[in-house]
Design a protein around this motif. Structure first.
Motif, mmCIF file in Angstrom:
data_model
loop_
_atom_site.group_PDB
_atom_site.id
_atom_site.type_symbol
_atom_site.label_atom_id
_atom_site.label_comp_id
_atom_site.label_asym_id
_atom_site.label_seq_id
_atom_site.Cartn_x
_atom_site.Cartn_y
_atom_site.Cartn_z
ATOM 1 N N ASN A 31 -60.312 -32.673 -48.415
ATOM 2 C CA ASN A 31 -59.089 -33.437 -48.172
ATOM 3 C C ASN A 31 -58.712 -34.289 -49.383
ATOM 4 O OD1 ASN A 31 -58.624 -32.534 -45.509
ATOM 5 N ND2 ASN A 31 -60.243 -33.897 -44.779
ATOM 6 N N GLN A 32 -59.073 -33.855 -50.594
ATOM 7 C CA GLN A 32 -58.736 -34.618 -51.791
ATOM 8 C C GLN A 32 -57.221 -34.684 -51.953
ATOM 9 O OE1 GLN A 32 -60.928 -32.083 -51.714
ATOM 10 N NE2 GLN A 32 -62.847 -32.776 -52.599
ATOM 11 N N LYS A 33 -56.769 -35.780 -52.516
ATOM 12 C CA LYS A 33 -55.341 -35.985 -52.730
ATOM 13 C C LYS A 33 -54.900 -35.287 -54.013
ATOM 14 C CE LYS A 33 -51.907 -39.567 -53.512
ATOM 15 N NZ LYS A 33 -51.685 -40.985 -53.790
ATOM 16 N N ALA A 34 -53.914 -34.389 -53.884
ATOM 17 C CA ALA A 34 -53.339 -33.728 -55.062
ATOM 18 C C ALA A 34 -52.455 -34.726 -55.797
ATOM 19 C CB ALA A 34 -52.532 -32.509 -54.642
ATOM 20 N N ILE A 35 -52.607 -34.796 -57.132
ATOM 21 C CA ILE A 35 -51.786 -35.734 -57.905
ATOM 22 C C ILE A 35 -50.732 -35.029 -58.748
ATOM 23 C CG2 ILE A 35 -53.394 -37.662 -57.896
ATOM 24 C CD1 ILE A 35 -54.428 -36.769 -60.609
ATOM 25 N N SER A 36 -50.948 -33.762 -59.071
ATOM 26 C CA SER A 36 -49.912 -32.962 -59.729
ATOM 27 C C SER A 36 -50.292 -31.493 -59.609
ATOM 28 C CB SER A 36 -49.713 -33.358 -61.196
ATOM 29 O OG SER A 36 -50.829 -33.019 -61.967
ATOM 30 N N THR A 42 -53.870 -27.276 -59.852
ATOM 31 C CA THR A 42 -53.549 -28.513 -59.164
ATOM 32 C C THR A 42 -54.590 -29.526 -59.590
ATOM 33 O OG1 THR A 42 -52.636 -27.319 -57.268
ATOM 34 C CG2 THR A 42 -53.207 -29.622 -56.917
ATOM 35 N N PHE A 43 -54.151 -30.729 -59.930
ATOM 36 C CA PHE A 43 -55.056 -31.821 -60.273
ATOM 37 C C PHE A 43 -55.228 -32.703 -59.047
ATOM 38 C CE2 PHE A 43 -53.306 -31.381 -64.823
ATOM 39 C CZ PHE A 43 -54.273 -30.449 -65.141
ATOM 40 N N TYR A 44 -56.445 -33.216 -58.872
ATOM 41 C CA TYR A 44 -56.790 -33.992 -57.680
ATOM 42 C C TYR A 44 -57.439 -35.317 -58.039
ATOM 43 C CZ TYR A 44 -56.287 -29.566 -55.135
ATOM 44 O OH TYR A 44 -55.806 -28.409 -54.592
ATOM 45 N N GLU A 45 -57.376 -36.256 -57.087
ATOM 46 C CA GLU A 45 -58.191 -37.461 -57.122
ATOM 47 C C GLU A 45 -59.407 -37.182 -56.269
ATOM 48 O OE1 GLU A 45 -55.822 -40.591 -55.460
ATOM 49 O OE2 GLU A 45 -54.774 -40.974 -57.347
ATOM 50 N N GLY A 46 -60.548 -37.710 -56.662
ATOM 51 C CA GLY A 46 -61.734 -37.526 -55.840
ATOM 52 C C GLY A 46 -63.008 -37.648 -56.646
ATOM 53 N N GLU A 47 -64.102 -37.830 -55.926
ATOM 54 C CA GLU A 47 -65.413 -37.958 -56.548
ATOM 55 C C GLU A 47 -66.063 -36.580 -56.687
ATOM 56 O OE1 GLU A 47 -67.915 -40.882 -54.790
ATOM 57 O OE2 GLU A 47 -66.295 -42.337 -54.625
ATOM 58 N N THR A 48 -66.941 -36.468 -57.663
ATOM 59 C CA THR A 48 -67.651 -35.213 -57.897
ATOM 60 C C THR A 48 -69.127 -35.491 -58.159
ATOM 61 O OG1 THR A 48 -67.381 -35.212 -60.301
ATOM 62 C CG2 THR A 48 -65.614 -34.219 -59.021
ATOM 63 N N SER A 49 -69.909 -34.446 -58.066
ATOM 64 C CA SER A 49 -71.279 -34.456 -58.566
ATOM 65 C C SER A 49 -71.230 -33.752 -59.917
ATOM 66 C CB SER A 49 -72.200 -33.681 -57.623
ATOM 67 O OG SER A 49 -72.231 -34.281 -56.356
#
Length: 148
Positions: free
Chosen positions: A89-94, A102-109
């Motif tokens: 459910n990451q938020k798409a930013i562009s 598609t670029f997203y906001e969110g945390e990663t490992s």
């Protein structure tokens, strides 16, 4: 998502004929000598993008995803970190659907990927490539785009 050494690529080549062709390009091309640029392997179904760049701080990198292509990212020279997370459910930013990103906001490992290693990112795998390990360093990489 897959991470492995190129000598084990035969374990994954049987997933699809197109992945097999992508791995063949990586294994049968003099990637150390090849110039940066885009190389057609099988029309628009499979192509390679050779990149030469300096790794960056996390704050300067972007979490991305694709819908039309699988990425095989192979490190020719250098080392980088790659952020990975399952698309949820990451938020798409562009987005640019014609260019398939598609670029997203969110945390990663983060995983460390070194010379001779590859990753395979499927459409449900969001990834943040080009992250520096400690300090910025030079990386040469090929990204083989394999149409789904």
């Amino acid at each position: 998502m897959v991470i492995d050494k190129i000598e084990n690529s035969n374990l994954y080549a049987n997933l699809t004929e197109r992945l097999a062709k992508g791995f063949e390009f990586i294994k049968n091309t003099d990637l150390v000598q090849i110039e940066s640029g885009t190389y057609e392997i099988d029309n628009k179904a499979i192509f390679a993008i050779v990149q030469d760049y300096d790794t960056k701080e996390i704050k300067d990198c972007v979490l991305e995803g694709h819908t039309k292509y699988i990425d095989i990212q192979y490190i020719i020279q250098g080392t980088e970190l790659m952020g990975v997370v399952t698309k949820n459910n990451q938020k798409a930013i562009s987005s640019d659907l014609d260019k398939d990103y598609t670029f997203y906001e969110g945390e990663t490992s983060f995983i460390r990927v070194e010379k001779g290693m590859f990753t395979v990112f499927f459409p449900d795998d969001l990834h943040m490539p080009c992250v520096q390990v400690g300090k910025s360093s030079r990386v040469k990489k090929v990204v083989v785009k394999v149409q789904v």
